[in-house]
Design a protein around this motif. Sequence first.
Motif, PDB file in Angstrom:
ATOM      1  N   TRP A 211     137.003  73.652  36.334  1.00  0.00           N
ATOM      2  CA  TRP A 211     137.038  72.948  35.047  1.00  0.00           C
ATOM      3  C   TRP A 211     137.949  73.668  34.068  1.00  0.00           C
ATOM      4  O   TRP A 211     138.043  74.888  34.083  1.00  0.00           O
ATOM      5  CB  TRP A 211     135.640  72.902  34.436  1.00  0.00           C
ATOM      6  N   HIS A 212     138.567  72.885  33.192  1.00  0.00           N
ATOM      7  CA  HIS A 212     139.361  73.431  32.092  1.00  0.00           C
ATOM      8  C   HIS A 212     138.931  72.698  30.827  1.00  0.00           C
ATOM      9  O   HIS A 212     138.856  71.476  30.817  1.00  0.00           O
ATOM     10  CB  HIS A 212     140.856  73.192  32.313  1.00  0.00           C
ATOM     11  N   LEU A 213     138.622  73.423  29.784  1.00  0.00           N
ATOM     12  CA  LEU A 213     138.371  72.830  28.469  1.00  0.00           C
ATOM     13  C   LEU A 213     139.592  73.102  27.615  1.00  0.00           C
ATOM     14  O   LEU A 213     140.124  74.211  27.619  1.00  0.00           O
ATOM     15  CB  LEU A 213     137.135  73.441  27.816  1.00  0.00           C
ATOM     16  N   LYS A 214     140.032  72.086  26.877  1.00  0.00           N
ATOM     17  CA  LYS A 214     141.246  72.257  26.090  1.00  0.00           C
ATOM     18  C   LYS A 214     141.192  71.417  24.829  1.00  0.00           C
ATOM     19  O   LYS A 214     140.291  70.596  24.653  1.00  0.00           O
ATOM     20  CB  LYS A 214     142.472  71.908  26.930  1.00  0.00           C
ATOM     21  N   THR A 215     142.162  71.641  23.951  1.00  0.00           N
ATOM     22  CA  THR A 215     142.261  70.913  22.696  1.00  0.00           C
ATOM     23  C   THR A 215     143.735  70.703  22.372  1.00  0.00           C
ATOM     24  O   THR A 215     144.596  71.409  22.886  1.00  0.00           O
ATOM     25  CB  THR A 215     141.541  71.661  21.557  1.00  0.00           C
ATOM     26  N   SER A 216     144.024  69.722  21.529  1.00  0.00           N
ATOM     27  CA  SER A 216     145.394  69.428  21.123  1.00  0.00           C
ATOM     28  C   SER A 216     145.642  69.990  19.727  1.00  0.00           C
ATOM     29  O   SER A 216     145.011  69.558  18.759  1.00  0.00           O
ATOM     30  CB  SER A 216     145.624  67.913  21.121  1.00  0.00           C
TER      31      SER A 216
ATOM     32  N   PHE B 295     141.645  65.293  37.124  1.00  0.00           N
ATOM     33  CA  PHE B 295     141.269  64.214  36.218  1.00  0.00           C
ATOM     34  C   PHE B 295     140.977  64.836  34.861  1.00  0.00           C
ATOM     35  O   PHE B 295     140.265  65.834  34.772  1.00  0.00           O
ATOM     36  CB  PHE B 295     140.028  63.491  36.747  1.00  0.00           C
ATOM     37  N   THR B 296     141.538  64.269  33.809  1.00  0.00           N
ATOM     38  CA  THR B 296     141.306  64.794  32.464  1.00  0.00           C
ATOM     39  C   THR B 296     140.889  63.654  31.540  1.00  0.00           C
ATOM     40  O   THR B 296     141.329  62.527  31.707  1.00  0.00           O
ATOM     41  CB  THR B 296     142.561  65.521  31.914  1.00  0.00           C
ATOM     42  N   ILE B 297     140.014  63.964  30.592  1.00  0.00           N
ATOM     43  CA  ILE B 297     139.592  62.968  29.600  1.00  0.00           C
ATOM     44  C   ILE B 297     139.495  63.632  28.228  1.00  0.00           C
ATOM     45  O   ILE B 297     138.560  64.348  27.930  1.00  0.00           O
ATOM     46  CB  ILE B 297     138.280  62.254  29.979  1.00  0.00           C
TER      47      ILE B 297
ATOM     48  N   LEU C  65     144.052  66.681  11.197  1.00  0.00           N
ATOM     49  CA  LEU C  65     142.620  66.782  10.927  1.00  0.00           C
ATOM     50  C   LEU C  65     141.787  65.892  11.847  1.00  0.00           C
ATOM     51  O   LEU C  65     140.759  65.361  11.442  1.00  0.00           O
ATOM     52  CB  LEU C  65     142.320  66.484   9.454  1.00  0.00           C
ATOM     53  N   MET C  66     142.229  65.726  13.088  1.00  0.00           N
ATOM     54  CA  MET C  66     141.468  64.977  14.089  1.00  0.00           C
ATOM     55  C   MET C  66     140.804  65.971  15.031  1.00  0.00           C
ATOM     56  O   MET C  66     141.486  66.710  15.748  1.00  0.00           O
ATOM     57  CB  MET C  66     142.379  64.055  14.900  1.00  0.00           C
ATOM     58  N   ALA C  67     139.472  65.978  15.016  1.00  0.00           N
ATOM     59  CA  ALA C  67     138.746  66.819  15.960  1.00  0.00           C
ATOM     60  C   ALA C  67     138.999  66.273  17.366  1.00  0.00           C
ATOM     61  O   ALA C  67     139.061  65.065  17.565  1.00  0.00           O
ATOM     62  CB  ALA C  67     137.261  66.803  15.649  1.00  0.00           C
ATOM     63  N   ASN C  68     139.169  67.162  18.327  1.00  0.00           N
ATOM     64  CA  ASN C  68     139.415  66.709  19.689  1.00  0.00           C
ATOM     65  C   ASN C  68     139.043  67.775  20.695  1.00  0.00           C
ATOM     66  O   ASN C  68     139.075  68.970  20.399  1.00  0.00           O
ATOM     67  CB  ASN C  68     140.881  66.292  19.859  1.00  0.00           C
ATOM     68  N   ILE C  69     138.679  67.319  21.864  1.00  0.00           N
ATOM     69  CA  ILE C  69     138.393  68.199  22.988  1.00  0.00           C
ATOM     70  C   ILE C  69     138.692  67.424  24.261  1.00  0.00           C
ATOM     71  O   ILE C  69     138.604  66.198  24.275  1.00  0.00           O
ATOM     72  CB  ILE C  69     136.934  68.718  22.975  1.00  0.00           C
ATOM     73  N   ALA C  70     139.078  68.140  25.290  1.00  0.00           N
ATOM     74  CA  ALA C  70     139.374  67.498  26.565  1.00  0.00           C
ATOM     75  C   ALA C  70     138.766  68.322  27.690  1.00  0.00           C
ATOM     76  O   ALA C  70     138.751  69.551  27.629  1.00  0.00           O
ATOM     77  CB  ALA C  70     140.872  67.364  26.772  1.00  0.00           C
ATOM     78  N   ALA C  71     138.263  67.638  28.679  1.00  0.00           N
ATOM     79  CA  ALA C  71     137.774  68.280  29.898  1.00  0.00           C
ATOM     80  C   ALA C  71     138.701  67.865  31.026  1.00  0.00           C
ATOM     81  O   ALA C  71     139.050  66.699  31.164  1.00  0.00           O
ATOM     82  CB  ALA C  71     136.349  67.846  30.204  1.00  0.00           C
ATOM     83  N   ASP C  72     139.114  68.839  31.814  1.00  0.00           N
ATOM     84  CA  ASP C  72     140.004  68.601  32.949  1.00  0.00           C
ATOM     85  C   ASP C  72     139.320  69.206  34.172  1.00  0.00           C
ATOM     86  O   ASP C  72     138.942  70.367  34.157  1.00  0.00           O
ATOM     87  CB  ASP C  72     141.342  69.287  32.683  1.00  0.00           C
ATOM     88  N   VAL C  73     139.133  68.412  35.211  1.00  0.00           N
ATOM     89  CA  VAL C  73     138.501  68.910  36.429  1.00  0.00           C
ATOM     90  C   VAL C  73     139.435  68.690  37.606  1.00  0.00           C
ATOM     91  O   VAL C  73     140.057  67.635  37.729  1.00  0.00           O
ATOM     92  CB  VAL C  73     137.112  68.253  36.682  1.00  0.00           C
ATOM     93  N   ASP C  74     139.588  69.717  38.424  1.00  0.00           N
ATOM     94  CA  ASP C  74     140.368  69.609  39.649  1.00  0.00           C
ATOM     95  C   ASP C  74     139.487  68.926  40.687  1.00  0.00           C
ATOM     96  O   ASP C  74     138.437  69.448  41.057  1.00  0.00           O
ATOM     97  CB  ASP C  74     140.786  70.997  40.134  1.00  0.00           C
ATOM     98  N   ILE C  75     139.903  67.753  41.146  1.00  0.00           N
ATOM     99  CA  ILE C  75     139.079  67.017  42.107  1.00  0.00           C
ATOM    100  C   ILE C  75     139.575  67.187  43.536  1.00  0.00           C
ATOM    101  O   ILE C  75     138.853  66.858  44.476  1.00  0.00           O
ATOM    102  CB  ILE C  75     138.975  65.522  41.746  1.00  0.00           C
ATOM    103  N   ALA C  76     140.784  67.685  43.715  1.00  0.00           N
ATOM    104  CA  ALA C  76     141.334  67.955  45.049  1.00  0.00           C
ATOM    105  C   ALA C  76     142.598  68.785  44.870  1.00  0.00           C
ATOM    106  O   ALA C  76     143.076  68.969  43.751  1.00  0.00           O
ATOM    107  CB  ALA C  76     141.657  66.649  45.773  1.00  0.00           C
TER     108      ALA C  76
END
Length: 170
Positions: A36-41, A64-66, A48-59
């Motif tokens: 897993w990777h947690l990230k932000t822009s 896949f990131t959201i 001033l937009m709060a944001n977070i993204a989760a990225d998971v290596d599926i293979a």
Amino acid sequence: LLQMTQVEGRSSKKRHDRSVEKWKRESLFESVAGRWHLKTSLLSWEFLMANIAADVDIAKHVSFTIPIYYSALNYFVSTIKFRAFAFQPEIRCWLKRENNGFFAGAHFGYASYNIALNGDYRYQDHNGTSPLLGGGISVGYRIPLSKHNRWNIEPDILACSTFYFKSKVE
């Protein structure tokens, strides 16, 4: 999902010491799956937009990131606002097996919004019932900043198309 990998080996116990080719079945989900990777822009934080993204290596070669974005603030006056809730799921294909370095991706986007730019009107999704929808492609590069890849920077470029209805509200 399985892939076939050719492995060369030598057998010292046999009388004929020669290379023997054999095929080893290796799972695509070995070694990188579940990382897993947690990230932000940082660019979104500048607006001033709060944001977070989760990225998971599926293979191997696939992740896949959201990312999720949210802003409910007025920009210092009530006539300037950029209120939004958005998410943008993306599937990425990496050139390296470890899912580092160059990648290309395809994404889908959804956003509900209410925008006012200090004018007579504000814009929002049509009657609050039809959000902005879109999709597109991206390319980027994950650059490790630490020895064990705990910290990375990931610049990317997106090209997308969107479909939306808007309402002008006084």
